[in-house]
Design a protein around this motif. Structure first.
Motif, PDB file in Angstrom:
ATOM      1  N   ALA A  14       0.797  -1.038  -0.088  1.00  0.00           N
ATOM      2  CA  ALA A  14       0.070   0.058  -0.021  1.00  0.00           C
ATOM      3  C   ALA A  14       0.645   1.267  -0.106  1.00  0.00           C
ATOM      4  O   ALA A  14       0.750   2.241  -0.624  1.00  0.00           O
ATOM      5  CB  ALA A  14      -0.931  -0.119   1.255  1.00  0.00           C
ATOM      6  N   ALA A  15       1.922   1.353   0.947  1.00  0.00           N
ATOM      7  CA  ALA A  15       2.621   2.599   0.898  1.00  0.00           C
ATOM      8  C   ALA A  15       3.494   2.644  -0.570  1.00  0.00           C
ATOM      9  O   ALA A  15       3.858   3.755  -1.007  1.00  0.00           O
ATOM     10  CB  ALA A  15       3.955   2.217   2.031  1.00  0.00           C
ATOM     11  N   GLY A  17       2.308   1.973  -3.130  1.00  0.00           N
ATOM     12  CA  GLY A  17       1.290   2.141  -4.166  1.00  0.00           C
ATOM     13  C   GLY A  17       1.192   3.724  -4.180  1.00  0.00           C
ATOM     14  O   GLY A  17       0.875   4.239  -5.281  1.00  0.00           O
ATOM     15  N   ARG A  18       1.117   4.199  -2.922  1.00  0.00           N
ATOM     16  CA  ARG A  18       0.958   5.472  -2.761  1.00  0.00           C
ATOM     17  C   ARG A  18       2.272   6.360  -3.306  1.00  0.00           C
ATOM     18  O   ARG A  18       2.092   7.489  -3.709  1.00  0.00           O
ATOM     19  CB  ARG A  18       0.906   5.997  -1.239  1.00  0.00           C
ATOM     20  N   TYR A  19       3.512   5.553  -3.137  1.00  0.00           N
ATOM     21  CA  TYR A  19       4.637   6.306  -3.686  1.00  0.00           C
ATOM     22  C   TYR A  19       4.302   6.354  -5.179  1.00  0.00           C
ATOM     23  O   TYR A  19       4.590   7.496  -5.854  1.00  0.00           O
ATOM     24  CB  TYR A  19       5.850   5.554  -3.447  1.00  0.00           C
ATOM     25  N   GLU A  20       4.106   5.217  -5.892  1.00  0.00           N
ATOM     26  CA  GLU A  20       3.866   5.315  -7.372  1.00  0.00           C
ATOM     27  C   GLU A  20       2.841   6.307  -7.825  1.00  0.00           C
ATOM     28  O   GLU A  20       3.167   7.037  -8.849  1.00  0.00           O
ATOM     29  CB  GLU A  20       3.468   3.928  -7.772  1.00  0.00           C
ATOM     30  N   GLN A  21       2.008   6.503  -7.014  1.00  0.00           N
ATOM     31  CA  GLN A  21       0.797   7.479  -7.354  1.00  0.00           C
ATOM     32  C   GLN A  21       1.236   8.754  -7.326  1.00  0.00           C
ATOM     33  O   GLN A  21       1.019   9.758  -8.085  1.00  0.00           O
ATOM     34  CB  GLN A  21      -0.534   7.313  -6.604  1.00  0.00           C
ATOM     35  N   ALA A  22       1.946   8.959  -6.341  1.00  0.00           N
ATOM     36  CA  ALA A  22       2.493  10.426  -5.996  1.00  0.00           C
ATOM     37  C   ALA A  22       3.547  10.690  -6.954  1.00  0.00           C
ATOM     38  O   ALA A  22       3.745  11.944  -7.596  1.00  0.00           O
ATOM     39  CB  ALA A  22       3.192  10.669  -4.477  1.00  0.00           C
ATOM     40  N   ASP A  27       2.918  14.474  -6.999  1.00  0.00           N
ATOM     41  CA  ASP A  27       2.637  15.140  -5.490  1.00  0.00           C
ATOM     42  C   ASP A  27       3.719  15.125  -4.916  1.00  0.00           C
ATOM     43  O   ASP A  27       4.197  14.112  -4.037  1.00  0.00           O
ATOM     44  CB  ASP A  27       1.604  14.107  -4.966  1.00  0.00           C
ATOM     45  N   GLU A  30       3.714  14.611  -0.864  1.00  0.00           N
ATOM     46  CA  GLU A  30       3.529  13.047  -0.648  1.00  0.00           C
ATOM     47  C   GLU A  30       4.902  12.442  -0.821  1.00  0.00           C
ATOM     48  O   GLU A  30       5.279  11.580   0.035  1.00  0.00           O
ATOM     49  CB  GLU A  30       2.429  12.443  -1.569  1.00  0.00           C
ATOM     50  N   ARG A  33       6.924  13.180   2.048  1.00  0.00           N
ATOM     51  CA  ARG A  33       6.454  12.330   3.316  1.00  0.00           C
ATOM     52  C   ARG A  33       7.049  10.965   3.478  1.00  0.00           C
ATOM     53  O   ARG A  33       7.163  10.377   4.183  1.00  0.00           O
ATOM     54  CB  ARG A  33       5.080  12.629   3.434  1.00  0.00           C
ATOM     55  N   LEU A  34       7.074  10.319   2.071  1.00  0.00           N
ATOM     56  CA  LEU A  34       7.273   8.868   2.163  1.00  0.00           C
ATOM     57  C   LEU A  34       8.810   8.623   2.242  1.00  0.00           C
ATOM     58  O   LEU A  34       9.342   7.283   2.368  1.00  0.00           O
ATOM     59  CB  LEU A  34       6.780   8.338   0.926  1.00  0.00           C
TER      60      LEU A  34
END
Length: 132
Positions: A14-15, A17-22, A27, A30, A33-34
């Motif tokens: 999940a983390a 995935g958030r990185y890839e989207q950002a 972004d 984000e 933040r990661l």
């Protein structure tokens, strides 16, 4: 040590995935933040060597926000115990023939999962290598 505990694997996936989207949506907040906010965090890019969170943050702030779309060709996520993971992808930028590679080391911190080391590089070949 348990490798690929399903709960930990789900958290890291999940983390990641958030990185890839950002990344593809630029972004920057984000992305910052990661990454682990520490002078020991590393990011070796296709054209830059960044030592420490501050250098990584400065790079992100200056990077153009266009042309970031990419397709993930292959992905691997592996967790080690409850607090350490590695991720790797082979990707292709939209309109590019060559392949890129990205590897990251993730660590669970009090703030959540954070990238502590990352590497991005390009291959001349258009044939996807296996990362498994």
């Amino acid at each position: 040590m348990i490798v690929d505990d399903p709960i930990v694997l789900s958290e890291v996936t999940a983390a990641f995935g958030r990185y890839e989207q950002a990344l593809v949506s630029n972004d920057v907040h984000e992305l910052d933040r990661l990454f682990w906010n520490d002078g020991r965090t590393l990011r070796f890019g296709a054209t830059e060597n960044l030592f420490g969170y501050d250098q990584i943050q400065q790079f992100r702030a200056q990077r153009p926000g266009q042309g970031l779309a990419r397709d993930v060709v292959e992905r691997a996520v592996t967790t080690f115990g409850n607090d350490m993971a590695s991720t790797a992808i082979v990707f292709r930028r939209t309109g590019e023939r060559r392949l890129g590679r990205q590897t990251q080391c993730w660590v669970r911190t009090p703030q959540g999962w954070r990238v502590v080391a990352a590497h991005v590089s390009w291959m001349d070949s258009g044939t996807p290598p296996s990362i498994r």
